[in-house]
Design a protein around this motif. Structure first.
Motif, PDB file in Angstrom:
ATOM      1  N   GLY A  61       0.813  -1.212   0.000  1.00 37.42           N
ATOM      2  CA  GLY A  61       0.000   0.000   0.000  1.00 37.42           C
ATOM      3  C   GLY A  61       0.849   1.266   0.000  1.00 37.42           C
ATOM      4  O   GLY A  61       2.085   1.224   0.014  1.00 37.42           O
ATOM      5  N   PRO A  62       0.204   2.432   0.014  1.00 37.29           N
ATOM      6  CA  PRO A  62       0.919   3.712  -0.083  1.00 37.29           C
ATOM      7  C   PRO A  62       1.771   4.041   1.139  1.00 37.29           C
ATOM      8  O   PRO A  62       2.658   4.900   1.051  1.00 37.29           O
ATOM      9  N   ILE A  63       1.529   3.401   2.262  1.00 35.78           N
ATOM     10  CA  ILE A  63       2.391   3.580   3.432  1.00 35.78           C
ATOM     11  C   ILE A  63       3.428   2.465   3.500  1.00 35.78           C
ATOM     12  O   ILE A  63       4.608   2.697   3.795  1.00 35.78           O
ATOM     13  N   GLN A  64       3.000   1.246   3.178  1.00 33.93           N
ATOM     14  CA  GLN A  64       3.908   0.102   3.224  1.00 33.93           C
ATOM     15  C   GLN A  64       5.059   0.234   2.234  1.00 33.93           C
ATOM     16  O   GLN A  64       6.189  -0.162   2.518  1.00 33.93           O
ATOM     17  N   THR A  65       4.789   0.787   1.044  1.00 32.06           N
ATOM     18  CA  THR A  65       5.805   0.819  -0.011  1.00 32.06           C
ATOM     19  C   THR A  65       7.008   1.680   0.372  1.00 32.06           C
ATOM     20  O   THR A  65       8.146   1.202   0.336  1.00 32.06           O
ATOM     21  N   PRO A  66       6.829   2.967   0.746  1.00 29.53           N
ATOM     22  CA  PRO A  66       8.005   3.736   1.155  1.00 29.53           C
ATOM     23  C   PRO A  66       8.691   3.156   2.393  1.00 29.53           C
ATOM     24  O   PRO A  66       9.917   3.238   2.526  1.00 29.53           O
ATOM     25  N   THR A  67       7.902   2.544   3.293  1.00 28.01           N
ATOM     26  CA  THR A  67       8.496   1.913   4.477  1.00 28.01           C
ATOM     27  C   THR A  67       9.398   0.756   4.066  1.00 28.01           C
ATOM     28  O   THR A  67      10.523   0.614   4.559  1.00 28.01           O
ATOM     29  N   ALA A  68       8.914  -0.079   3.152  1.00 25.05           N
ATOM     30  CA  ALA A  68       9.705  -1.208   2.674  1.00 25.05           C
ATOM     31  C   ALA A  68      10.967  -0.753   1.962  1.00 25.05           C
ATOM     32  O   ALA A  68      12.007  -1.426   2.014  1.00 25.05           O
ATOM     33  N   LEU A  69      10.908   0.420   1.318  1.00 35.03           N
ATOM     34  CA  LEU A  69      12.061   0.941   0.585  1.00 35.03           C
ATOM     35  C   LEU A  69      12.982   1.778   1.459  1.00 35.03           C
ATOM     36  O   LEU A  69      14.051   2.206   1.007  1.00 35.03           O
ATOM     37  N   GLY A  70      12.560   2.024   2.695  1.00 35.40           N
ATOM     38  CA  GLY A  70      13.381   2.844   3.586  1.00 35.40           C
ATOM     39  C   GLY A  70      13.461   4.289   3.151  1.00 35.40           C
ATOM     40  O   GLY A  70      14.508   4.941   3.288  1.00 35.40           O
ATOM     41  N   MET A  71      12.354   4.818   2.654  1.00 35.13           N
ATOM     42  CA  MET A  71      12.316   6.195   2.146  1.00 35.13           C
ATOM     43  C   MET A  71      11.276   6.997   2.906  1.00 35.13           C
ATOM     44  O   MET A  71      10.168   6.500   3.145  1.00 35.13           O
ATOM     45  N   PRO A  72      11.586   8.246   3.286  1.00 37.14           N
ATOM     46  CA  PRO A  72      10.528   9.108   3.810  1.00 37.14           C
ATOM     47  C   PRO A  72       9.498   9.378   2.718  1.00 37.14           C
ATOM     48  O   PRO A  72       9.801   9.273   1.520  1.00 37.14           O
ATOM     49  N   MET A  73       8.309   9.739   3.120  1.00 34.17           N
ATOM     50  CA  MET A  73       7.219   9.883   2.166  1.00 34.17           C
ATOM     51  C   MET A  73       7.552  10.899   1.070  1.00 34.17           C
ATOM     52  O   MET A  73       7.271  10.669  -0.113  1.00 34.17           O
ATOM     53  N   TRP A  74       8.150  12.050   1.439  1.00 38.31           N
ATOM     54  CA  TRP A  74       8.437  13.078   0.432  1.00 38.31           C
ATOM     55  C   TRP A  74       9.393  12.541  -0.627  1.00 38.31           C
ATOM     56  O   TRP A  74       9.258  12.851  -1.817  1.00 38.31           O
ATOM     57  N   GLN A  75      10.374  11.738  -0.192  1.00 44.91           N
ATOM     58  CA  GLN A  75      11.370  11.200  -1.120  1.00 44.91           C
ATOM     59  C   GLN A  75      10.730  10.161  -2.045  1.00 44.91           C
ATOM     60  O   GLN A  75      10.999  10.133  -3.253  1.00 44.91           O
ATOM     61  N   PHE A  76       9.872   9.352  -1.463  1.00 43.28           N
ATOM     62  CA  PHE A  76       9.153   8.347  -2.259  1.00 43.28           C
ATOM     63  C   PHE A  76       8.261   9.023  -3.292  1.00 43.28           C
ATOM     64  O   PHE A  76       8.258   8.648  -4.477  1.00 43.28           O
ATOM     65  N   GLU A  77       7.491  10.024  -2.865  1.00 42.62           N
ATOM     66  CA  GLU A  77       6.588  10.707  -3.795  1.00 42.62           C
ATOM     67  C   GLU A  77       7.366  11.389  -4.918  1.00 42.62           C
ATOM     68  O   GLU A  77       6.922  11.416  -6.070  1.00 42.62           O
ATOM     69  N   ARG A  78       8.522  11.947  -4.591  1.00 39.13           N
ATOM     70  CA  ARG A  78       9.347  12.590  -5.617  1.00 39.13           C
ATOM     71  C   ARG A  78       9.857  11.554  -6.613  1.00 39.13           C
ATOM     72  O   ARG A  78       9.905  11.804  -7.825  1.00 39.13           O
ATOM     73  N   ALA A  79      10.239  10.379  -6.109  1.00 42.71           N
ATOM     74  CA  ALA A  79      10.736   9.321  -6.989  1.00 42.71           C
ATOM     75  C   ALA A  79       9.642   8.832  -7.924  1.00 42.71           C
ATOM     76  O   ALA A  79       9.885   8.568  -9.112  1.00 42.71           O
ATOM     77  N   VAL A  80       8.426   8.697  -7.410  1.00 45.35           N
ATOM     78  CA  VAL A  80       7.296   8.280  -8.247  1.00 45.35           C
ATOM     79  C   VAL A  80       6.995   9.350  -9.290  1.00 45.35           C
ATOM     80  O   VAL A  80       6.795   9.048 -10.480  1.00 45.35           O
ATOM     81  N   LYS A  81       6.989  10.593  -8.871  1.00 41.24           N
ATOM     82  CA  LYS A  81       6.697  11.694  -9.795  1.00 41.24           C
ATOM     83  C   LYS A  81       7.735  11.761 -10.904  1.00 41.24           C
ATOM     84  O   LYS A  81       7.416  12.089 -12.061  1.00 41.24           O
ATOM     85  N   ALA A  82       8.991  11.453 -10.563  1.00 39.94           N
ATOM     86  CA  ALA A  82      10.078  11.493 -11.556  1.00 39.94           C
ATOM     87  C   ALA A  82      10.122  10.243 -12.421  1.00 39.94           C
ATOM     88  O   ALA A  82      10.930  10.153 -13.345  1.00 39.94           O
ATOM     89  N   GLY A  83       9.279   9.253 -12.138  1.00 36.75           N
ATOM     90  CA  GLY A  83       9.259   8.027 -12.907  1.00 36.75           C
ATOM     91  C   GLY A  83      10.342   7.044 -12.524  1.00 36.75           C
ATOM     92  O   GLY A  83      10.556   6.035 -13.219  1.00 36.75           O
ATOM     93  N   LEU A  84      11.016   7.295 -11.408  1.00 31.14           N
ATOM     94  CA  LEU A  84      12.070   6.394 -10.948  1.00 31.14           C
ATOM     95  C   LEU A  84      11.476   5.155 -10.278  1.00 31.14           C
ATOM     96  O   LEU A  84      12.116   4.106 -10.202  1.00 31.14           O
ATOM     97  N   ILE A  85      10.277   5.312  -9.768  1.00 30.69           N
ATOM     98  CA  ILE A  85       9.496   4.195  -9.234  1.00 30.69           C
ATOM     99  C   ILE A  85       8.143   4.255  -9.932  1.00 30.69           C
ATOM    100  O   ILE A  85       7.533   5.337 -10.007  1.00 30.69           O
ATOM    101  N   PRO A  86       7.657   3.147 -10.482  1.00 32.44           N
ATOM    102  CA  PRO A  86       6.364   3.184 -11.175  1.00 32.44           C
ATOM    103  C   PRO A  86       5.234   3.644 -10.249  1.00 32.44           C
ATOM    104  O   PRO A  86       5.298   3.459  -9.024  1.00 32.44           O
ATOM    105  N   SER A  87       4.231   4.226 -10.841  1.00 31.21           N
ATOM    106  CA  SER A  87       3.045   4.619 -10.080  1.00 31.21           C
ATOM    107  C   SER A  87       2.292   3.377  -9.626  1.00 31.21           C
ATOM    108  O   SER A  87       2.490   2.272 -10.146  1.00 31.21           O
ATOM    109  N   ALA A  88       1.424   3.585  -8.661  1.00 31.61           N
ATOM    110  CA  ALA A  88       0.608   2.476  -8.168  1.00 31.61           C
ATOM    111  C   ALA A  88      -0.310   1.948  -9.258  1.00 31.61           C
ATOM    112  O   ALA A  88      -0.647   2.656 -10.224  1.00 31.61           O
TER     113      ALA A  88
END
Length: 235
Positions: free
Chosen positions: A16-43
């Motif tokens: 889920g949207p909380i589990q994913t950044p937690t599993a990746l060891g990323m704070p939410m802002w960093q995870f959202e930036r990575a998704v926005k940049a296409g570095l991590i696929p969208s849900a």
């Protein structure tokens, strides 16, 4: 008992949207930036979740992803100024972010509670002391009374410049008597814009300053200009 234990430790099929950044060891802002940049696929649009295979692939590349998105979140002007002050060892007012944004050096990328947020990646990599020092001078903000002193003219002369759009505010702030929820009513003007006016061949500043009190200002004859921006006045 064994079957229950195996169920609890089974690898999830998606996150889920909380589990994913937690599993990746990323704070939410960093995870959202990575998704926005296409570095991590969208849900997955159907479920709003990330398949386990996507998460595992991202986890294998996590150091490269983190390096690409940076370690500095998008922040407000005050926090950005604190970062710059610590980096360069000089006093940096929050207002300078308006000038750095105008120059495209640290752009505004959004807002939080009606306050602008500035690009954390640009802030993290900004290392141009000369550009910062110039921005501190050019972007210095002045109130009407300070504009009068800077130009060495009467308050009425400044009002003519403002009415004709020869001088426009770059932002508005609340006065000390205004409530926090009130629309900002105090215009602030950019120092470098005053220097442009002082060098303008269409204005005879000696004549303006020599005009006695009670006499019409030569600036009253200035032809009105089209406003530079539609957002110069408070909403």
């Amino acid at each position: 008992m064994t079957a229950a234990k195996n169920t609890r430790t089974r690898t999830p099929k998606d996150y889920g949207p909380i589990q994913t950044p937690t599993a990746l060891g990323m704070p939410m802002w960093q995870f959202e930036r990575a998704v926005k940049a296409g570095l991590i696929p969208s849900a997955d649009p159907a479920t709003g979740r990330w398949p386990a295979a996507v998460v595992h692939t991202a986890l294998a590349e996590i150091e490269q992803i983190k390096a690409a998105v940076g370690s500095q979140p998008d922040v407000g002007a005050s926090r950005a100024a604190d970062v710059l002050a610590a980096r360069f060892g000089i006093e940096v007012p929050a207002d300078v972010l308006l000038e750095l944004d105008r120059l495209g050096l640290i752009p505004e990328v959004g807002e939080y509670k009606d306050y602008p947020l500035y690009d954390g990646r640009a802030l993290e990599h900004f290392d141009d002391r000369a550009a910062l020092e110039k921005a501190l001078v050019d972007g210095r903000l002045l109130q009407r009374t300070e504009v009068v002193e800077h130009l060495r003219v009467r308050a009425s002369d400044v009002e003519h410049l403002i009415r004709a759009n020869w001088l426009e505010p770059v932002t508005w702030v609340r006065s000390g008597r205004q409530r926090r929820r009130s629309i900002p009513a105090v215009p602030l003007f950019r120092a470098a814009d005053l220097e442009v006016l002082l060098d303008h061949p269409a204005i005879d500043w000696d004549a303006v300053r020599a005009t006695p009190a009670g006499r019409p200002s030569p600036l009253a004859k200035l032809s009105p200009r089209q406003p530079a921006t539609a957002s110069s006045a408070p909403a």
